[in-house]
Design an enzyme around this catalytic site. Sequence first.
Site, mmCIF file in Angstrom:
data_model
loop_
_atom_site.group_PDB
_atom_site.id
_atom_site.type_symbol
_atom_site.label_atom_id
_atom_site.label_comp_id
_atom_site.label_asym_id
_atom_site.label_seq_id
_atom_site.Cartn_x
_atom_site.Cartn_y
_atom_site.Cartn_z
ATOM 1 N N LYS A 121 0.834 -1.211 0.000
ATOM 2 C CA LYS A 121 0.000 0.000 0.000
ATOM 3 C C LYS A 121 0.860 1.248 0.000
ATOM 4 O O LYS A 121 0.623 2.180 -0.784
ATOM 5 C CB LYS A 121 -0.921 0.014 1.224
ATOM 6 N N ASP A 139 -6.503 1.255 1.113
ATOM 7 C CA ASP A 139 -6.500 1.441 2.560
ATOM 8 C C ASP A 139 -7.868 1.029 3.093
ATOM 9 O O ASP A 139 -8.677 0.453 2.375
ATOM 10 C CB ASP A 139 -6.161 2.891 2.930
#
Length: 220
Positions: A121, A139
């Site tokens: 991420k 997220d």
Amino acid sequence: MLTRAQLTEVSDTMRRMFPDAHCELTHRNPFELVVAVALSAQATDALVNKVTPGLFEAYPTVEQMAAADVADIEALIKRIGLYRNKAKNVKALSMQIVERHDGIVPSDRESLEALPGVGRKTANVVLSVAFHEPAFAVDTHVERVSKRLGICRWKDNVRQVEDTLMKKFPREEWSQLHHQFIFFGRYHCKAQRPACETCPLLHMCREGKKRMKSKQAMGQ
């Protein structure tokens, strides 16, 4: 799963609602962005933005951060959860950038993910925001919205959500749409109190429909 027309409606709606969606982590360069995103794990961007000015004022370059005492980094970020482990990672990733990349944040995924405390991420955010490479970072907001709308399956893990989003939406939309998904989840489709009553996507949101039915039943 949503149809192609519905997916287009999702992206068009989010674009209208949040045309200026952007990375809300304060940063001035790729190094500050890497550090800020690493610190944001299990912490809000707002909280991270409260501690990073002091951190970057104390250690304005990657070389200075690499040479910093971990205890001093801890003291500057102690308001953030898991600050001890994050302080170690910030120092370690800074050292690695200095030792392996001549003090320059690498712009390829493999090197970024090899940095301490940097997962997929974080790498996606850095690639997208700092280096303008198409990426769809997932997220908690992106995952929640994707599953509520039925773009992804409830059982999908984060990587599966990312793969689905990249498959469903055009590559040239990934980076901006990622921010719009975040804004939609952060300011509209919130975890605890989503604004279902005023949501323009309610007609295709499986969870929103359930929530509205439940409210109506309670009101009867």
